[in-house]
Design a protein around this motif. Sequence first.
Motif, PDB file in Angstrom:
ATOM      1  N   VAL A  45       0.894  -1.213  -0.045  1.00 45.52           N
ATOM      2  CA  VAL A  45      -0.150   0.000  -0.067  1.00 45.52           C
ATOM      3  C   VAL A  45       0.860   1.310  -0.039  1.00 45.52           C
ATOM      4  O   VAL A  45       0.718   2.215  -0.873  1.00 45.52           O
ATOM      5  N   PRO A  46       2.029   1.391   1.060  1.00 43.29           N
ATOM      6  CA  PRO A  46       2.464   2.623   0.772  1.00 43.29           C
ATOM      7  C   PRO A  46       3.650   2.523  -0.229  1.00 43.29           C
ATOM      8  O   PRO A  46       3.815   3.727  -0.826  1.00 43.29           O
ATOM      9  N   ALA A  47       3.936   1.553  -0.599  1.00 38.68           N
ATOM     10  CA  ALA A  47       4.773   1.507  -2.214  1.00 38.68           C
ATOM     11  C   ALA A  47       4.265   1.882  -3.255  1.00 38.68           C
ATOM     12  O   ALA A  47       4.538   2.711  -4.032  1.00 38.68           O
ATOM     13  N   LYS A  48       2.713   1.350  -3.404  1.00 38.65           N
ATOM     14  CA  LYS A  48       2.116   2.057  -4.348  1.00 38.65           C
ATOM     15  C   LYS A  48       1.993   3.466  -4.490  1.00 38.65           C
ATOM     16  O   LYS A  48       1.835   4.046  -5.434  1.00 38.65           O
ATOM     17  N   PHE A  49       1.643   3.922  -3.235  1.00 36.37           N
ATOM     18  CA  PHE A  49       1.467   5.407  -3.069  1.00 36.37           C
ATOM     19  C   PHE A  49       2.556   6.279  -3.589  1.00 36.37           C
ATOM     20  O   PHE A  49       2.584   7.107  -4.360  1.00 36.37           O
ATOM     21  N   VAL A  95       3.182   8.877  -6.598  1.00 36.12           N
ATOM     22  CA  VAL A  95       3.604  10.091  -6.338  1.00 36.12           C
ATOM     23  C   VAL A  95       4.846  10.533  -7.156  1.00 36.12           C
ATOM     24  O   VAL A  95       5.183  11.600  -7.911  1.00 36.12           O
ATOM     25  N   ALA A  96       5.603   9.536  -7.395  1.00 31.30           N
ATOM     26  CA  ALA A  96       6.888   9.576  -8.286  1.00 31.30           C
ATOM     27  C   ALA A  96       6.338   9.687  -9.811  1.00 31.30           C
ATOM     28  O   ALA A  96       7.124  10.660 -10.351  1.00 31.30           O
ATOM     29  N   ALA A  97       5.495   8.952  -9.991  1.00 30.10           N
ATOM     30  CA  ALA A  97       4.915   9.395 -11.779  1.00 30.10           C
ATOM     31  C   ALA A  97       4.447  10.626 -11.672  1.00 30.10           C
ATOM     32  O   ALA A  97       4.446  11.112 -12.698  1.00 30.10           O
ATOM     33  N   ARG A 102       5.211  13.171 -10.173  1.00 33.75           N
ATOM     34  CA  ARG A 102       6.396  14.031 -10.193  1.00 33.75           C
ATOM     35  C   ARG A 102       7.154  14.069 -11.502  1.00 33.75           C
ATOM     36  O   ARG A 102       7.341  15.100 -12.052  1.00 33.75           O
ATOM     37  N   ASP A 103       7.222  12.716 -12.001  1.00 36.16           N
ATOM     38  CA  ASP A 103       8.085  12.788 -13.553  1.00 36.16           C
ATOM     39  C   ASP A 103       7.108  13.418 -14.429  1.00 36.16           C
ATOM     40  O   ASP A 103       7.844  13.818 -15.466  1.00 36.16           O
ATOM     41  N   GLN A 104       5.746  13.244 -14.327  1.00 37.47           N
ATOM     42  CA  GLN A 104       5.100  13.794 -15.412  1.00 37.47           C
ATOM     43  C   GLN A 104       5.083  15.446 -15.305  1.00 37.47           C
ATOM     44  O   GLN A 104       5.089  15.969 -16.408  1.00 37.47           O
ATOM     45  N   LYS A 105       5.184  16.016 -14.117  1.00 40.04           N
ATOM     46  CA  LYS A 105       5.212  17.297 -14.036  1.00 40.04           C
ATOM     47  C   LYS A 105       6.479  17.835 -14.661  1.00 40.04           C
ATOM     48  O   LYS A 105       6.557  18.937 -15.181  1.00 40.04           O
ATOM     49  N   GLN A 106       7.688  17.309 -14.297  1.00 40.38           N
ATOM     50  CA  GLN A 106       9.041  17.376 -14.722  1.00 40.38           C
ATOM     51  C   GLN A 106       8.912  17.491 -16.263  1.00 40.38           C
ATOM     52  O   GLN A 106       9.665  18.456 -16.678  1.00 40.38           O
TER      53      GLN A 106
END
Length: 175
Positions: free
Chosen positions: A156-160, A164-166, A168-172
């Motif tokens: 559950v936290p790993a998926k979260f 969040v990383a995805a 962040r990558d999309q915004k960058q």
Amino acid sequence: MSLNLEEKKAVVAEVAGQVANAKSIILAEYRGMEVSDMTVLRAKARASGVYFRVLKNTLVRRAVTDTPFSMLSDHMIGPLVYGISDDPVAAAKVLHEFSKQNDKLIIKGGAMANYVMSAKEVANLASMPSRDELIAQLMGTMQAPVAKFVQTLNEVPAKFVRGVAAVRDQKQATV
């Protein structure tokens, strides 16, 4: 070399002590075996916790009298080696495995408390996992649901974090 009466009594007492704690006794004929092979077999038996000796049949008959193994007396014929173990499978496993490699060792039979086994039944017993192997399998079975539960909770936290990383990558990538 013949034993005197006191030595015979000591052997009977020693064997009776082993039989008192035994779960199984396996008989095997060793006629024609070389001393070096017998030494290897003794070492394997010792490593597995098996009491292993060449004994006079009359002395063993006296030792098993009035025990759950007394029915084995009828099978004590010829030059025999005795494997006595407090693990029901250990003696059968050691002697059976060695008899596969050395055709001069012939398993004649065995006994568990109040039950006499044929050579085929000893082979079946030898194919069973030992007590330690069964405990290891049981512990693995008991541990599996707990390990799966912890893995699920951790997901559950790993998926979260991956989400969040995805983001962040999309915004960058758009900047």
